[in-house]
Design an enzyme around this catalytic site. Structure first.
Site, PDB file in Angstrom:
ATOM      1  N   TYR A  78       0.834  -1.217   0.000  1.00  0.00           N
ATOM      2  CA  TYR A  78       0.000   0.000   0.000  1.00  0.00           C
ATOM      3  C   TYR A  78       0.868   1.266   0.000  1.00  0.00           C
ATOM      4  CZ  TYR A  78      -3.099   3.438   2.331  1.00  0.00           C
ATOM      5  OH  TYR A  78      -3.805   4.559   2.695  1.00  0.00           O
TER       6      TYR A  78
ATOM      7  N   ALA B 164       9.204  -2.777   2.989  1.00  0.00           N
ATOM      8  CA  ALA B 164       8.710  -4.139   3.198  1.00  0.00           C
ATOM      9  C   ALA B 164       8.822  -4.528   4.665  1.00  0.00           C
ATOM     10  CB  ALA B 164       9.521  -5.119   2.349  1.00  0.00           C
TER      11      ALA B 164
ATOM     12  N   SER C 221       3.496  -6.358   9.271  1.00  0.00           N
ATOM     13  CA  SER C 221       3.028  -5.148   9.962  1.00  0.00           C
ATOM     14  C   SER C 221       1.662  -5.281  10.641  1.00  0.00           C
ATOM     15  CB  SER C 221       3.000  -3.976   8.974  1.00  0.00           C
ATOM     16  OG  SER C 221       2.095  -4.258   7.941  1.00  0.00           O
TER      17      SER C 221
ATOM     18  N   TYR D 103       5.563  -6.304  16.903  1.00  0.00           N
ATOM     19  CA  TYR D 103       5.674  -5.470  15.704  1.00  0.00           C
ATOM     20  C   TYR D 103       6.473  -4.194  16.022  1.00  0.00           C
ATOM     21  CZ  TYR D 103       4.285  -2.059  12.195  1.00  0.00           C
ATOM     22  OH  TYR D 103       4.304  -1.080  11.245  1.00  0.00           O
TER      23      TYR D 103
ATOM     24  N   PHE E 226       2.213   7.517  11.567  1.00  0.00           N
ATOM     25  CA  PHE E 226       1.033   7.394  12.420  1.00  0.00           C
ATOM     26  C   PHE E 226      -0.040   6.643  11.592  1.00  0.00           C
ATOM     27  CE2 PHE E 226       1.893   9.304  16.572  1.00  0.00           C
ATOM     28  CZ  PHE E 226       3.250   9.464  16.389  1.00  0.00           C
TER      29      PHE E 226
ATOM     30  N   ASP F 226      -4.984  -1.252  22.212  1.00  0.00           N
ATOM     31  CA  ASP F 226      -5.258   0.042  21.581  1.00  0.00           C
ATOM     32  C   ASP F 226      -5.077   1.176  22.594  1.00  0.00           C
ATOM     33  OD1 ASP F 226      -5.841  -0.771  19.027  1.00  0.00           O
ATOM     34  OD2 ASP F 226      -8.014  -0.781  19.288  1.00  0.00           O
TER      35      ASP F 226
HETATM   36  N1  UFG Z   1     -11.047   0.545  14.990  1.00  0.00           N
HETATM   37  C1  UFG Z   1     -12.377   0.196  15.174  1.00  0.00           C
HETATM   38  N2  UFG Z   1     -12.901  -0.741  14.339  1.00  0.00           N
HETATM   39  C2  UFG Z   1     -12.191  -1.330  13.333  1.00  0.00           C
HETATM   40  C3  UFG Z   1     -10.838  -0.963  13.149  1.00  0.00           C
HETATM   41  C4  UFG Z   1     -10.301  -0.036  14.002  1.00  0.00           C
HETATM   42  O1  UFG Z   1     -13.052   0.709  16.067  1.00  0.00           O
HETATM   43  O2  UFG Z   1     -12.744  -2.171  12.612  1.00  0.00           O
HETATM   44  C5  UFG Z   1     -10.455   1.570  15.866  1.00  0.00           C
HETATM   45  C6  UFG Z   1      -9.296   1.030  16.688  1.00  0.00           C
HETATM   46  O3  UFG Z   1      -9.739   0.516  17.890  1.00  0.00           O
HETATM   47  C7  UFG Z   1      -8.421   2.277  16.844  1.00  0.00           C
HETATM   48  C8  UFG Z   1      -8.728   3.112  15.604  1.00  0.00           C
HETATM   49  O4  UFG Z   1      -9.933   2.580  15.051  1.00  0.00           O
HETATM   50  O5  UFG Z   1      -8.852   2.988  17.952  1.00  0.00           O
HETATM   51  C9  UFG Z   1      -7.639   3.013  14.552  1.00  0.00           C
HETATM   52  O6  UFG Z   1      -7.360   1.640  14.306  1.00  0.00           O
HETATM   53  P1  UFG Z   1      -6.467   1.118  13.100  1.00  0.00           P
HETATM   54  O7  UFG Z   1      -6.454  -0.370  13.177  1.00  0.00           O
HETATM   55  O8  UFG Z   1      -6.938   1.745  11.832  1.00  0.00           O
HETATM   56  O9  UFG Z   1      -5.043   1.724  13.408  1.00  0.00           O
HETATM   57  P2  UFG Z   1      -4.142   1.590  14.741  1.00  0.00           P
HETATM   58  O10 UFG Z   1      -4.154   2.937  15.383  1.00  0.00           O
HETATM   59  O11 UFG Z   1      -4.540   0.446  15.580  1.00  0.00           O
HETATM   60  O12 UFG Z   1      -2.764   1.174  14.105  1.00  0.00           O
HETATM   61  C10 UFG Z   1      -1.881   2.066  13.511  1.00  0.00           C
HETATM   62  C11 UFG Z   1      -1.064   1.337  12.451  1.00  0.00           C
HETATM   63  C12 UFG Z   1      -0.232   0.256  13.083  1.00  0.00           C
HETATM   64  C13 UFG Z   1       0.598   0.839  14.176  1.00  0.00           C
HETATM   65  C14 UFG Z   1      -0.262   1.587  15.154  1.00  0.00           C
HETATM   66  C15 UFG Z   1       0.564   2.310  16.189  1.00  0.00           C
HETATM   67  O13 UFG Z   1      -1.930   0.780  11.491  1.00  0.00           O
HETATM   68  O14 UFG Z   1       0.615  -0.300  12.105  1.00  0.00           O
HETATM   69  O15 UFG Z   1      -1.042   2.578  14.489  1.00  0.00           O
HETATM   70  O16 UFG Z   1      -0.021   2.167  17.415  1.00  0.00           O
HETATM   71  F1  UFG Z   1       1.235  -0.154  14.836  1.00  0.00           F
END
Ligand code: UFG
Length: 332
Positions: free
Chosen positions: A11, A74, A77, A141, A169, A287
């Site tokens: 991506y 790469a 993740s 990770y 981020f 989270d």
């Molecule tokens: N969320 C939902 N429902 C979903 C998916 C996500 O409510 O179906 C919420 C999560 O709980 C979180 C927010 O949306 O609060 C963002 O979630 P993401 O999965 O989109 O992203 P993250 O913040 O968990 O993860 C990102 C990167 C990771 C990295 C992380 C750092 O994608 O690679 O930030 O903490 F590790």
């Protein structure tokens, strides 16, 4: 510049390759397509379907093509997968990464830009997060990304490698040609858009966080702004290191603005012009409540400014890409 991009079928990698090509650079892509897609590699790039973790063939590729810089996107993740199977993360992100560094050293490549992550900070006590916020990853990770950042630092000190680690981020959005197609998909915005397409509700993971509306806050950054930062970082990594200066830089890439899950959902409803089917479930393990970057250092060092910072632009571009690519890239 002659640039090797690992993960160029992924991506972030594909949008970055597109940006480098548009800026007039010659690009080689190295990707085994274990999680990426051959169709995501721009045809103007030269593509080797192979791993970055095989030192000898990668050294030959670097030498034969007089590569001057490496953009290392790469990696494995997925946070959840990393907790279940840390060995895979250490093997790919650390052992494989060091094989790539060794190939670079043997081939005399001295510029290196690395895709790192906000996950190196864990659950930070203060917001916004600066690059000097203590690193305390809470999953393999983030830990493997931190470990590789450490390797970059010592390769810089001992062998003169000039590197920049970019701590992403929450990356979102799409370019016109390239977008997000993950399997499984774990990220918020594609899950919202997938729910609209399928009519099957997506789940909000928790609404009892200590935030104004109870849902977690994140700093979303447009993938094309990220690609701009990669281009600038590759240029900046070419500057000679001043005596006493740090050869390995670490920069946050975010906008400095935080949006809650509910705000993202409501922005998506405005962009799409309809309701997003959803339910509220329990918190997802690991989270943090709030992750927002201070991106001042990237602005100062790279002269980088995110230009597509609105949620509407990120969600709108992702939605357009999905509509133009039903089923994504259409291959495993
Ligand atoms: N969320 C939902 N429902 C979903 C998916 C996500 O409510 O179906 C919420 C999560 O709980 C979180 C927010 O949306 O609060 C963002 O979630 P993401 O999965 O989109 O992203 P993250 O913040 O968990 O993860 C990102 C990167 C990771 C990295 C992380 C750092 O994608 O690679 O930030 O903490 F590790």
């Amino acid at each position: 510049m002659r640039i090797l991009v690992t993960g160029g079928a992924g991506y972030v990698g594909s949008v970055s390759v597109e940006r480098l090509l548009n800026a007039g650079h010659a690009v080689w892509v190295l990707d085994d397509t274990s999680t990426g897609h051959a169709q995501a590699v721009p045809t103007e790039a030269r593509f080797s379907r192979a791993t970055y973790a095989d030192e000898d063939p990668v050294t030959r590729l670097l030498v034969d093509n007089s590569i001057e810089a490496i953009l290392h996107c790469a990696a494995r993740s997925l946070v959840g997968e990393s907790i279940r199977d840390p060995a895979v993360y250490y093997r790919s992100n650390v052992v494989g990464g060091v094989a790539l560094l060794e190939a670079a050293r043997r081939a005399g490549v001295e510029r290196f830009v690395f895709s790192s992550t906000a996950a190196v900070y864990g659950v930070p006590a203060v917001t916004p997060i600066t690059e000097s916020t203590p690193l305390d990853p809470i999953n393999p990770y983030g830990e493997t990304k931190r470990t590789f950042e450490g390797a970059l630092r010592w390769y810089g000190a001992a062998y003169g490698l000039r590197s920049i680690a970019l701590r992403y981020f929450n990356v979102a959005g799409a370019s016109e040609r390239y977008g997000e197609d993950h399997d499984p998909e774990t990220h918020l915005i594609p899950n919202i858009l997938g729910a609209v397409e399928s009519g099957r509700p997506m789940t909000l993971f928790g609404d009892d966080y200590p935030t104004p509306d109870g849902t977690p806050i994140r700093d979303y950054i447009h993938v094309e702004d990220l690609a701009d930062a990669h281009l600038l970082a590759l240029q900046a990594a070419g500057e000679p290191i001043q005596p006493g200066a740090e050869p390995a830089l670490r920069l946050n890439l975010g906008t400095g603005l935080g949006f809650s899950v509910r705000q993202v959902l409501s922005s998506a409803e405005t962009v799409i012009g309809g309701a997003v089917p959803h339910t509220t479930g329990p918190r997802r393990v690991g989270d943090p409540p709030v992750l927002v970057a201070s991106a001042e250092r990237a602005r100062e060092v790279l002269g980088w400014t995110p230009r597509r910072g609105s949620l509407a632009e990120m969600i709108g571009s992702a939605w357009r890409w999905r509509q133009a690519h039903p089923g994504g890239y259409g291959e495993p």
